[in-house]
Motif scaffolding. Structure first.
Motif, short mmCIF file in Angstrom:
data_model
loop_
_atom_site.label_atom_id
_atom_site.label_comp_id
_atom_site.label_asym_id
_atom_site.label_seq_id
_atom_site.Cartn_x
_atom_site.Cartn_y
_atom_site.Cartn_z
N SER A 155 0.81 -1.22 0.00
CA SER A 155 0.00 0.00 0.00
C SER A 155 0.84 1.27 0.00
O SER A 155 0.33 2.36 -0.27
CB SER A 155 -0.93 0.01 1.21
OG SER A 155 -0.17 -0.03 2.41
N SER A 179 -0.86 3.06 -4.86
CA SER A 179 -0.84 1.61 -4.99
C SER A 179 -2.24 1.07 -5.24
O SER A 179 -3.22 1.58 -4.69
CB SER A 179 -0.26 0.99 -3.71
OG SER A 179 -0.30 -0.42 -3.78
N ARG A 180 -2.32 0.06 -6.09
CA ARG A 180 -3.55 -0.66 -6.42
C ARG A 180 -4.53 0.19 -7.24
O ARG A 180 -5.71 -0.12 -7.31
CB ARG A 180 -4.24 -1.18 -5.16
CG ARG A 180 -3.36 -2.12 -4.35
CD ARG A 180 -4.00 -2.46 -3.02
NE ARG A 180 -3.08 -3.22 -2.18
CZ ARG A 180 -3.13 -3.25 -0.86
NH1 ARG A 180 -4.05 -2.55 -0.22
NH2 ARG A 180 -2.27 -3.96 -0.17
#
Length: 446
Positions: A155, A179-180
């Protein structure tokens, strides 16, 4: 139909992942073992030598100069790019670890030969400081451009998208996102436009690569995918389809011998989304590349909800729940898929789905001819529904027409790759120390 069978040993270590693709009479198969890569190209150099039996793997690339944790192997015309992720700490004496993306540029005209047009045959791109080794990479090539998407589940580590001019060796960070934000997936729509797959918002993002001294990404529009019941249900996404060509790229001189010519204007893309919980576990979304280009041309950064574009522009199919996402590789407007044991029909037969409007009209006429046996030819003109199950908020309705031909014989292939002239079927036998692929090549005559 002309058949050829061969057996290939892909490595002396267990394979972590397998990829295969075919374009303009060339076939690439690669596995990433631990810690080596084996890539084989030019299975069929051209139709004429092929018919005379002069078939072989002319190129074998073995990468052992570093710990390869994630890699991509992509090729376009005469370029083979091996894109790997490596820990460079031992050579740089840096702490935290120095993680780099390493791009090796090879030519398909010889074994392990650096590409003659590459100023720097090895390009190294540093990633964010403190990043761990467990990135996921996706690379695509178009002309002198190579785009790499690097994502990590941490993360604290951002997703990053790079543009590499492989001939000169220069590279730029096009975008760094939390992130993601994205899946590690990208596809060229044109020389300057891309499609990305958003993970957090479950959507396709169409972007433009801006010009200037420092290129970056400009969002043209966002196409929402079928809404989910809960966030974070999606676990993985892949996109496949023919690589497009820029104006200076031409097919092989003997391409006139190919009996079936793909129409680039009707080329299909396939997005496969895997879901972590519930059903359906995997959804395949088929759409024309030009449909995405039309939405990209509207620009403005607007978002189109699924119901406003998806049902008419796509065909969605639920995939079987065997725990493994099938490798679905479109060739032009045609998409081959092996039948598995969960199908109602006899397992082991091959389906070829064709979305080309002209061949669809021809198939429709044949299917309505009472004098023909049309058990193996089906035409799908109306809408189909994927039930929402535990994953989606609503049932998924889609209606992009296509026809489907099922083979008369059974083959029991694990993977299939197709081009204009041939079907390549592969059956795997995985032992403790090696992966063996039994390959059958079927030549589709005039």
């Amino acid at each position: 139909m002309f058949n050829l069978r061969m057996v290939v040993n892909l490595g002396d270590a267990p394979s972590n992942r397998f990829t295969a693709s075919s374009r303009n009479g060339r076939f690439l198969i690669a596995t990433d073992g631990y810690p080596s890569l084996h890539a084989h190209a030019d299975l069929i150099p051209s139709p004429v030598p092929y018919l005379h039996g002069a078939v072989g793997f002319d190129n074998v690339v073995r990468v052992e100069d570093g710990l390869v944790q994630r890699l991509e192997v992509v090729f376009n015309m005469d370029l083979l790019a091996v894109v790997s992720l490596q820990d460079n700490s031992s050579s740089s004496n840096q702490s935290p670890p120095a993680i780099i993306i390493r791009i090796r540029l090879l030519t398909l005209s010889g074994t392990q030969v650096d590409h003659p047009l590459a100023t720097n045959p090895i390009i190294e791109i540093p990633l964010a400081p403190g990043a761990g080794i467990w990135y996921y990479l996706k690379a695509r090539i178009l002309g002198d451009r190579l785009v790499v998407v690097a994502c990590q589940n941490d993360s604290q580590i951002p997703d990053e998208i790079f543009l590499v001019f492989w001939k000169t060796g220069t590279f730029y960070s096009l975008r760094r996102s939390p992130s993601r934000t994205y899946f590690p997936e990208v596809m060229f729509l044109s020389e300057t436009s891309l499609v990305l797959v958003q993970k957090r918002d479950h959507a396709l993002e169409l972007c433009n690569i801006t010009s200037g001294d420092t290129p970056n990404l400009e969002t043209l529009c966002v196409l929402s995918l079928p809404p989910l019941q809960h966030e974070d249900l999606h676990g993985w996404a892949t996109c496949t389809g023919d690589a497009i060509s820029v104006s200076e790229e031409t097919p092989p001189e003997d391409s006139c011998l190919i009996p079936f010519a793909s129409d680039p204007n009707e080329a299909m893309l396939c997005f496969v989304i895997e879901y972590t919980l519930g059903s359906p576990p995997q959804l395949a979304i088929f759409m024309r590349r030009r449909s995405l280009c039309e939405y990209a041309s509207r620009g403005g950064g607007q978002t189109f909800l699924w119901d406003s574009w998806g049902p008419s522009a796509t065909r969605c199919l639920e995939l079987s729940n065997d725990g493994i996402a099938p490798h679905i590789q479109p060739s032009g407007s045609r998409i081959p898929m092996p039948l598995d044991a969960s199908d109602d029909e006899e397992p082991g037969r091959i389906k070829i789905r064709d979305f080309h409007p002209r061949r669809l009209r021809h198939a429709l006429a044949l299917s309505q001819d009472p004098s023909r046996d049309n058990d193996r030819l089906k035409v799908f003109m109306g809408p189909s529904t994927v039930e929402r199950g535990d994953t989606f908020r609503d049932d998924i309705v889609s209606s992009l027409p296509y026809c489907e031909m099922t083979s008369e014989e059974t083959y029991d292939y694990d993977e299939i790759v197709i081009d204009d002239e041939r079907i390549v079927g592969m059956v795997f036998e995985q032992g403790r120390l090696m992966t063996v692929v039994h390959i059958t090549t079927q030549h589709l005559g005039r």
